[in-house]
Scaffold this active site. Structure first.
Site, mmCIF file in Angstrom:
data_model
loop_
_atom_site.group_PDB
_atom_site.id
_atom_site.type_symbol
_atom_site.label_atom_id
_atom_site.label_comp_id
_atom_site.label_asym_id
_atom_site.label_seq_id
_atom_site.Cartn_x
_atom_site.Cartn_y
_atom_site.Cartn_z
ATOM 1 N N PRO A 2 0.836 -1.196 0.000
ATOM 2 C CA PRO A 2 0.000 0.000 0.000
ATOM 3 C C PRO A 2 0.872 1.248 0.000
ATOM 4 O O PRO A 2 1.831 1.337 0.752
ATOM 5 C CB PRO A 2 -0.777 -0.104 1.311
ATOM 6 C CG PRO A 2 -0.592 -1.500 1.789
ATOM 7 C CD PRO A 2 0.678 -1.985 1.216
ATOM 8 N N GLU A 3 0.550 2.185 -0.878
ATOM 9 C CA GLU A 3 1.243 3.464 -0.905
ATOM 10 C C GLU A 3 0.226 4.531 -0.510
ATOM 11 O O GLU A 3 -0.859 4.192 -0.023
ATOM 12 C CB GLU A 3 1.868 3.686 -2.290
ATOM 13 C CG GLU A 3 2.826 2.536 -2.652
ATOM 14 C CD GLU A 3 3.518 2.684 -3.998
ATOM 15 O OE1 GLU A 3 3.697 3.825 -4.450
ATOM 16 O OE2 GLU A 3 3.889 1.650 -4.585
ATOM 17 N N LYS A 61 2.684 7.050 4.460
ATOM 18 C CA LYS A 61 2.046 5.737 4.542
ATOM 19 C C LYS A 61 1.669 5.372 5.974
ATOM 20 O O LYS A 61 1.193 4.264 6.225
ATOM 21 C CB LYS A 61 2.972 4.668 3.959
ATOM 22 C CG LYS A 61 3.414 4.958 2.526
ATOM 23 C CD LYS A 61 4.502 4.006 2.070
ATOM 24 C CE LYS A 61 5.213 4.529 0.829
ATOM 25 N NZ LYS A 61 6.412 3.724 0.499
ATOM 26 N N ARG A 278 15.136 -4.096 -4.799
ATOM 27 C CA ARG A 278 13.807 -4.268 -5.376
ATOM 28 C C ARG A 278 13.914 -4.070 -6.876
ATOM 29 O O ARG A 278 14.986 -3.763 -7.389
ATOM 30 C CB ARG A 278 12.813 -3.292 -4.765
ATOM 31 C CG ARG A 278 13.076 -1.848 -5.112
ATOM 32 C CD ARG A 278 12.484 -0.928 -4.104
ATOM 33 N NE ARG A 278 13.199 -1.042 -2.832
ATOM 34 C CZ ARG A 278 12.758 -0.538 -1.708
ATOM 35 N NH1 ARG A 278 11.614 0.068 -1.667
ATOM 36 N NH2 ARG A 278 13.454 -0.651 -0.605
#
Length: 294
Positions: A2-3, A61, A278
């Site tokens: 979730p951002e 966030k 990432r």
DNA sequence: CCGGACTCCTGGTTGC
DNA sequence: TGCAACCAGGAGTCCG
């Protein structure tokens, strides 16, 4: 993952049922979900039980529910896979539920707030509120105090952000993901905004021209705004969204996760490179590192 | 100040 | 078929 948009949808969905609600009961099913809580689980339960919530707030966030008259708040971070779900009191408890909070709101039927988190990167905590350094009169949980404002925040300072880019010796995607510079952006929206602005993820921030930096900031706002709009429309009052995926995958992605697929702009394949532990997805033709400006 | 490596974590996917 | 290795990454910490 979730951002900002996903977290904001959760915050906004929680607001009408949590604001003014009182906590009847707290059950910690998974102590590791309290990693950010300073004390033992019993302390978390004791401090939360009987408390009432003020309106949920968000910074980047991080989300928090202030405890009425307590100078403390319930801090929530969804991590990679966190969800906040509203359930009926007697609803079955999902296997991945880590914490349950029974609440009663003066104008509503009793509900259960479930914190569900598969990977346990997310967390809940009770944290002290401290004065916010970037706005007098505002308070913020101590563990959130270092987080910058997000680009959708009216008080976000564009000039200050651009100045930081020019000053710091780093590269642009690193800067976008640095929550102390600008908050709310994660790997997905970073890749999408960089693609839209035709900026290479490893472009040194110092050599990013001002017009390109402005374009990038505008694209960040566009991609976040689009996701916010979609999250807002797909939001279900019954179940405070979000499995974190909903916002992304209903929205068409141009670069993130599109490895090998044609760039929607030039048709050349999107490539993936490993960066900061990432994936970075980009078009090697549209997004090239520009020469250093003098 | 900066970056890289590492940690936390589980479930889906890949490879042998 | 079965199982191990690998991959996903937000945020914090440690070290060179």
């Amino acid at each position: 993952m979730p951002e900002l948009p996903e977290v904001e949808v959760v915050r906004a969905g929680l607001a009408p049922v949590a604001t003014g609600a009182r906590v009847d009961r707290v059950v910690v099913l998974e102590p590791r979900s309290l990693r950010r809580h300073a004390g033992p689980p019993e302390d978390f339960v004791a401090r939360l039980t009987g408390a009432a919530f003020d309106e949920p707030q968000r910074r980047g966030k991080f989300m928090w529910l202030p405890l009425s008259g307590d100078d403390a708040a319930l801090v929530v971070h969804l991590g990679m896979s966190g969800q906040v779900l509203l359930r009926e009191r007697d609803a079955p408890i999902d296997r991945l539920t880590r914490i349950t909070i029974d609440v009663t709101h003066p104008q509503q039927r009793p509900l259960r707030i479930d914190f569900v988190d598969q990977r346990i990167f997310g967390s809940m905590a009770i944290d002290e509120l401290v004065p916010a350094s970037d706005q007098p009169g505002q308070s913020i949980p101590s563990q959130v105090a270092h987080i910058a404002r997000d680009p959708m925040d009216p008080l976000f300072d564009d000039r200050r952000f651009l100045a930081a880019l020019a000053r710091k010796d780093t590269t642009i995607k690193r800067a976008l993901l640095d929550q102390t510079l600008v908050s709310g952006i994660g790997n997905i929206y970073a890749d999408e905004a960089l693609w839209a602005a035709r900026v290479h993820y490893d472009q040194p921030t110092r050599s990013l021209s001002r017009p390109r930096a402005l374009t990038l900031l505008a694209e960040v706002r566009l991609v976040l705004g689009k996701a916010l709009a979609e999250g807002g429309t797909s939001f279900d009052y019954q179940y405070v969204n979000v499995n974190g995926n909903s916002g992304y995958f209903s929205q068409s992605l141009n670069a993130y996760g599109q490895t090998g697929l044609p760039c929607p702009r030039c048709g050349r394949p999107i490539v993936r490179e490993s960066f900061m532990n990432r994936g970075s997805h980009f078009c090697a033709f549209c997004q090239r590192i520009r020469a250093v400006r003098v």
